[in-house]
Design a protein around this motif. Structure first.
Motif, PDB file in Angstrom:
ATOM      1  N   TRP A 156      16.818 -27.179  36.302  1.00  0.00           N
ATOM      2  CA  TRP A 156      18.177 -27.260  36.837  1.00  0.00           C
ATOM      3  C   TRP A 156      18.769 -28.637  36.559  1.00  0.00           C
ATOM      4  N   ASN A 157      19.970 -28.678  36.019  1.00  0.00           N
ATOM      5  CA  ASN A 157      20.812 -29.870  36.032  1.00  0.00           C
ATOM      6  C   ASN A 157      21.776 -29.706  37.202  1.00  0.00           C
ATOM      7  N   THR A 158      21.723 -30.593  38.167  1.00  0.00           N
ATOM      8  CA  THR A 158      22.562 -30.492  39.357  1.00  0.00           C
ATOM      9  C   THR A 158      23.331 -31.789  39.563  1.00  0.00           C
ATOM     10  N   ILE A 159      24.622 -31.693  39.788  1.00  0.00           N
ATOM     11  CA  ILE A 159      25.378 -32.890  40.154  1.00  0.00           C
ATOM     12  C   ILE A 159      24.761 -33.462  41.426  1.00  0.00           C
ATOM     13  N   ASP A 160      24.430 -34.736  41.395  1.00  0.00           N
ATOM     14  CA  ASP A 160      23.690 -35.362  42.496  1.00  0.00           C
ATOM     15  C   ASP A 160      24.646 -35.759  43.617  1.00  0.00           C
ATOM     16  N   VAL A 161      24.818 -34.854  44.567  1.00  0.00           N
ATOM     17  CA  VAL A 161      25.781 -35.086  45.651  1.00  0.00           C
ATOM     18  C   VAL A 161      25.281 -36.132  46.638  1.00  0.00           C
ATOM     19  N   HIS A 162      24.016 -36.517  46.548  1.00  0.00           N
ATOM     20  CA  HIS A 162      23.472 -37.542  47.441  1.00  0.00           C
ATOM     21  C   HIS A 162      23.681 -38.949  46.884  1.00  0.00           C
TER      22      HIS A 162
END
Length: 268
Positions: A156-162
């Protein structure tokens, strides 16, 4: 004129709800899940243009001569795989059209029915697609097609909301990215188990206006009606140009997190 990459000023941090704590994306019913997945039956060219690549280490997590990328989309991961023979499949005719334009040996197919001979694939990859499949049926199918000692890799490539509060608000406006917690584990069934996991953090630099293109590549936008799209466009314009103070052409760093899970046959 070239702008230097810019991070928002802390004074522009918006108020926001806490990030998702879900283990995986949730779907009301199997039919609801299938309907959402069908959003990707169109928009392949846009997807190919704006979605980021994957870190180079992913292709090295499962070795061998023959690799198969399932749910391959437009080949964002497929093209980087270092194996001698690389094949790909995807259920979307539009995605397969773009895959073929890249010279990839591919066909329309699902993870649950891969249409390859038993024991014929050394390494299977599945990027950004595992949450769309029937995990139990797919694990049985992977066990069938993998060679002895073969492995599968879920990515998974996920925009890092943290990484920054402004990014969390951005993903909420785009309906993108904030779908599972950072320590999530994908659903996996015997005879396969998670034998390794890897995580990487990196950034994609986009011009402010390209964030609209990124939004347009998401399933929520693809299935939305014109009224909803107009609202999303107005919200994103307000956030980027009024709230955040960006200008067209401003380069913005979007933080990403890559999660990779290696699946092997259960040895117990």
């Amino acid at each position: 004129m070239t702008h230097q990459p810019l991070q928002p000023s802390p004074e522009h941090y918006p108020s926001y709800r806490p990030p998702s704590r879900k283990q995986n994306p949730r779907f009301a019913t199997a039919q609801h899940k299938e309907t959402l997945a069908k959003a990707f039956h169109a928009g392949a060219d846009l997807y190919d243009e704006i979605r980021p690549e994957y870190p180079s280490f992913i292709g090295k997590l499962a070795s061998g001569k023959r690799a198969l990328d399932i749910g391959a989309g437009t080949g964002k991961l497929t093209l980087s795989l270092p194996h001698d023979l690389v094949f790909a499949c995807d259920p979307s005719p539009d995605m397969v059209r773009v895959l073929q334009s890249h010279g990839i040996s591919c066909w329309r197919g699902t993870a649950e029915d891969l249409a390859v001979a038993s024991g014929s694939i050394d390494a299977v990859f599945c990027a950004q697609a595992w949450h769309w499949v029937d995990a139990q049926a797919t694990c049985l199918e992977l066990d069938r097609v993998l060679t002895p000692g073969g492995k599968a890799v879920l990515v998974w490539n996920t925009i890092d909301v943290h990484a920054d509060p402004w990014v969390l608000r951005l993903t909420r406006i785009m309906h993108s990215g904030d779908v599972q917690r950072p320590d999530f584990k994908p659903e996996v069934h015997q005879p396969l188990v998670i034998s390794e996991e890897h995580h990487d953090f990196w950034q994609q630099t986009l011009k402010a206006e390209q964030l609209h293109t990124l939004m347009h590549s998401r399933s929520y936008w693809l299935r939305a009606n014109e009224k909803t799209r107009q609202r999303m466009t107005a919200n994103l314009n307000w956030y980027l140009y009024e709230h955040m103070g960006f200008q067209p052409g401003t380069e913005v760093k979007i933080p990403y997190r890559t999660d990779a899970f290696v699946l092997s046959r259960y040895a117990g």
